[in-house]
Write a protein that holds these residues in place. Sequence first.
Motif, PDB file in Angstrom:
ATOM      1  N   ILE A  75      50.469  39.400  38.278  1.00  0.00           N
ATOM      2  CA  ILE A  75      50.146  40.317  37.180  1.00  0.00           C
ATOM      3  C   ILE A  75      49.049  41.294  37.593  1.00  0.00           C
ATOM      4  O   ILE A  75      48.466  41.972  36.754  1.00  0.00           O
ATOM      5  N   ARG A  76      48.771  41.334  38.865  1.00  0.00           N
ATOM      6  CA  ARG A  76      47.847  42.308  39.448  1.00  0.00           C
ATOM      7  C   ARG A  76      46.460  42.263  38.822  1.00  0.00           C
ATOM      8  O   ARG A  76      45.803  43.282  38.697  1.00  0.00           O
ATOM      9  N   CYS A  77      46.010  41.089  38.428  1.00  0.00           N
ATOM     10  CA  CYS A  77      44.708  41.014  37.781  1.00  0.00           C
ATOM     11  C   CYS A  77      43.591  41.274  38.778  1.00  0.00           C
ATOM     12  O   CYS A  77      42.482  41.615  38.393  1.00  0.00           O
ATOM     13  N   GLY A  78      43.882  41.098  40.063  1.00  0.00           N
ATOM     14  CA  GLY A  78      42.888  41.413  41.073  1.00  0.00           C
ATOM     15  C   GLY A  78      41.821  40.352  41.271  1.00  0.00           C
ATOM     16  O   GLY A  78      40.859  40.568  42.001  1.00  0.00           O
ATOM     17  N   ARG A  79      41.975  39.200  40.624  1.00  0.00           N
ATOM     18  CA  ARG A  79      40.965  38.162  40.814  1.00  0.00           C
ATOM     19  C   ARG A  79      40.935  37.675  42.259  1.00  0.00           C
ATOM     20  O   ARG A  79      39.879  37.369  42.807  1.00  0.00           O
ATOM     21  N   VAL A 104      41.483  39.415  44.857  1.00  0.00           N
ATOM     22  CA  VAL A 104      40.783  40.417  45.658  1.00  0.00           C
ATOM     23  C   VAL A 104      39.278  40.220  45.516  1.00  0.00           C
ATOM     24  O   VAL A 104      38.523  40.305  46.477  1.00  0.00           O
ATOM     25  N   THR A 105      38.866  39.911  44.272  1.00  0.00           N
ATOM     26  CA  THR A 105      37.444  39.710  44.025  1.00  0.00           C
ATOM     27  C   THR A 105      36.910  38.498  44.777  1.00  0.00           C
ATOM     28  O   THR A 105      35.798  38.522  45.280  1.00  0.00           O
ATOM     29  N   ASN A 130      46.928  39.527  46.872  1.00  0.00           N
ATOM     30  CA  ASN A 130      48.070  39.804  46.006  1.00  0.00           C
ATOM     31  C   ASN A 130      49.151  40.556  46.761  1.00  0.00           C
ATOM     32  O   ASN A 130      50.327  40.230  46.682  1.00  0.00           O
TER      33      ASN A 130
END
Lengths: 324, 444, 330
Positions: free
Chosen positions: B369-373, B375-376, B385
Amino acid sequence: MLPEIISLAGIGFLASFGLGIAAKKLAVKEDPRLEKILDALPGANCGACGYAGCTAFARAVLEDKAPIEGCVAGGESTALKVAELLGRKVEKTERMVAFVACQGSRAYTRQRFIYQGINDCRAAVNVGGGSKACAFGCLGLGSCQKVCPFGAITIEDDLAKIDPEECVGCGLCVDECPRNIIHLVPVKSTVQVLCSSQNVGRTVKEFCDIGCIGCKRCERACPFNAITVVRNVAVINPQKCRRCGICIEVCPQNTIRSFLPTQKLAIIDAETCISCGRCEKVCLFEAITGEKGVPYTVNPEKCRGCGLCVEQCKVNAITMQEES
Amino acid sequence: MILHPFPGGIHPNDEKGLTAHLQVEDTPIPERVFLPLSQHIGAPAQPVVKVGDQVRIGDKIAEARGFVSANIHASVTGVVRSIGDYPNVFGRLSPAIEIETTDDSPFQPDKKREDVLSLPPQTLIPFIREAGIVGMGGATFPTHVKLSPPEDKPIQSLIINGVECEPYLTADHRLMLEHPLEILEGIVYIHHILGARFTYLAIEANKPDAIQLMEETVKKEDAKINVISVPKRYPQGAEKQLIKTIIGREVPAGGGLPMDVGAVVQNVGTTFAIYEAIRWGKPLIERILTVTGRGVKSPKNLRVRLGTPVQDILDLCGGWKTEPGKLIMGGPMMGINQFDLRVPVTKGTSGILLLPRDEVGEYHPHTCIRCGRCVTVCPMGLLPNFLGVFSEYARFSDAERYHLLDCIECGSCTYICPAKRPLVQMIRYAKGEVLRRRKKAANK
Amino acid sequence: MKNTLILSSSPHIKSPETIPTIMFQVCLALLPAIFVGIYSFGARAAWIILLAIVSAVAFEAAAQKVMGRPISINDGSACVTGILLALNLPPTVPWWLVIIGSFFAIIIGKQIYGGLGHNPFNPALVGRVVLLISFPAQMTLWAFPSHPLFAHVTDTLSGATPLGWIKTHLMTHATLPTTLPFNMLQAFIGQTGGCIGEISALALLIGAAFLLWKKIIPWIIPVSFIATVFFITGTFWIINPEHYLNPVFHVLSGGLLLGAFFMATDMVTNPVTKVGMLIFGIGCGLLTSVIRLFGGYPEGVSFAILLMNATTPLLDRWTRPRVFGEVPHK
């Protein structure tokens, strides 16, 4: 209203003019035969020829870098078409098909744990070596299915099945299978041992109901010495096998199968037969009977299509026919 | 001292309370041990015994093959019963030496080396190599290789890793509490070998007792070691992240090594083993591990002979308390899942973790869902992702361009992912495919 | 039994956060705005919100059924889309408009692309913009908040949003009047006209604070978005306060806060990298300001976010973070 119509038409005209010029000016010169070769190719871009897709292969053929019969997927017919286009000749190629040397579907095999993860054999095999108890069995997660450009592979009950009619023998699945249990064989040698387990018989029985236990019954029964048991698994020598199917009958585990159902049948031409009786003597299955003076006949119930008699006949009276 | 935090990281419950207070216990001598020939990174060792041979505890039974390899020693006194395939931690069969115990006598050091620091540094390395010591934090890289940096890569900083950032595990923690002097001496030996300018002992802030004890010990012995409390954050104990935190330099991406930034990192368990090897001539035949998790009846910290089957250890700890879920060798973030209880403890086994069924959960991954967590939290600055999606769609060259091969597989992305995507598995799969393709291209 | 153990790749523990918990917390954060909407516009607002939720969830289920995908209405994403759509509608809209909006939001905005995670644009905004362009009359029929709880507002059609009022006023006048028909406090607590969910800055800020505290949304996007709008409108206000509205009004009124905190932060449609988020937020702010100050529409948040949604894949590609240990290219 009118100005809009005129201006829009004007823009359209200008744009099409521009496009036309661009198409002429920027056109890339291609060998006209390229298009034709491309038409003759299957267009699946499977990559089995070793080139990045059909166009690359066609170009390579034109530049004489790739052999005319290089398209595995298209097989003989394609090779002939391409050869005709280029005015060259091809050597005859034998059609190959792939088969999965395992029949361990869910009902017949045991699992050693519950696998949670990606639905892909190559990924799953890194988690505990795969959940199927047999380390030589099909994982049934469909890596081969994904890679098959011809839709010839289906997964049923955790087991990959290859449809020999759809398979073109490109070999991509052979490469992809992490268990190395998919093999390419000439289409005529379709009697195969559908198991790859190198485990000893006892272990095989623990894991699977229909695996090769290395009992050597087929090895002893084969009239052509085509079968040997190597590392606890029977191996059929395609050069020697004549598809008589004796091994299929003697196998206690139902491991040996013929995956193309067509069987050949010897037919004796009554006109040519000189009733010499050589065929009767050579037949291992007592399928040929006759008397001196009368043309010999084949009992279709008993004939196994091994073709020994064909070789023996001095007057070429025997032919093999496909029995559907 | 100013620390240089690494990017990303996660804060899972550390769950160390289950075993942190428990004294390390000696396990009874197992009836038989199975010593795999490959307990380390590099070439498998070559057996030097035959079936039927009598071996004494500490005898070398397999010899390192090549430089990057390690010796293997008998962990019990007994008879070699077989040399053949045995289940390993990866769920496959690999060669192992089976020894049936005939005598439970402990290891007797035949000499005590007193004059270690007067010996030339290079002469100490053979002791370590002979003892078959490998990185005991789990990486199992042969230690003598790590301690022999090439001439053109001088080592400035020696970092001893007592971080133990994996949740649940307390083996290194207990080791520091129970053997501070020995660890200190081990550090001095390593320092003597490398001649590093700075020596650090990094301990995660959630072990204040260990930090205090080590600080006191360092002060009492007047050693030149900086005991550093590093913030609690996973993966603080990963080699590259620890180096960054302490000396502020980043190990170069794309296959760089700690020595490229003048650093060497050693685990405290390895340090202890080095002490024993150099001072007492004791080979690596046992290690401390944590048996823990809410699935096991009595969690323990144990000193276990290498080659002991997991089943023996489970029996000692009372077996499963709940419905079995997962059995993991190592910690919950990077440990390897097991199904076969015959698997033996090896040099790299830092723990045995039993998770009950209800903690394991169902497996229902969703699309990203591309929340980017991820990446963080990625401590390597990657985009997990995208790597996951590339892997799913077999876009391996794209994945490579997104630095696939720099992933350290710490598991932070998969831990944090709300869509419960098996990102690490996807990345591992893609790595395998990239390497396979390279090999294929090289063969052509 | 030997085979009862479960095996997977590491790691073996997972954070408790899942998609449903995220969506639930977003719904929770929208509650203050929903409450103010219902309090101000009465039962009609409640009815619109309910209708939007029900229709959005129903469309989601129906689409998944038709497309043969697993039904995933339990993940709460359709519910969030429904609420956001309703909060972006004026309280006077006819009921069928809500259904059309839901249809475009869920079917065209989301399911056609493959469902949650694949949609390039924020579904609720797709729904709203389709309605705004196709039914401009219904979509700009405002009502002043009427305080008595559950009073019918369909009779009081005279209301207008502050931004709309300014735009209309400037069409006929050269400058703004010295006293505006609304003040800052009204805009802050929600006593101006507007969409159901956008009138009260206070309620939205409470919800936003909750989301930021729970780390559901990144702070970069809303902060850069709002700061950019404030900076640009402020610059024009300083240059010519007679013609341009005070930047504080710009921030407090219209859909800016709702958009910045709840829709620009839609994780599916914004970049995953920090720099990408910053550019995304600034871009949203820039476009919003340009549309508000010079465009034909009084409000531009929806358009701005949708346009920036389209740049997300590019932003992600251009702003890949520096890999640990990577030496920057010279």
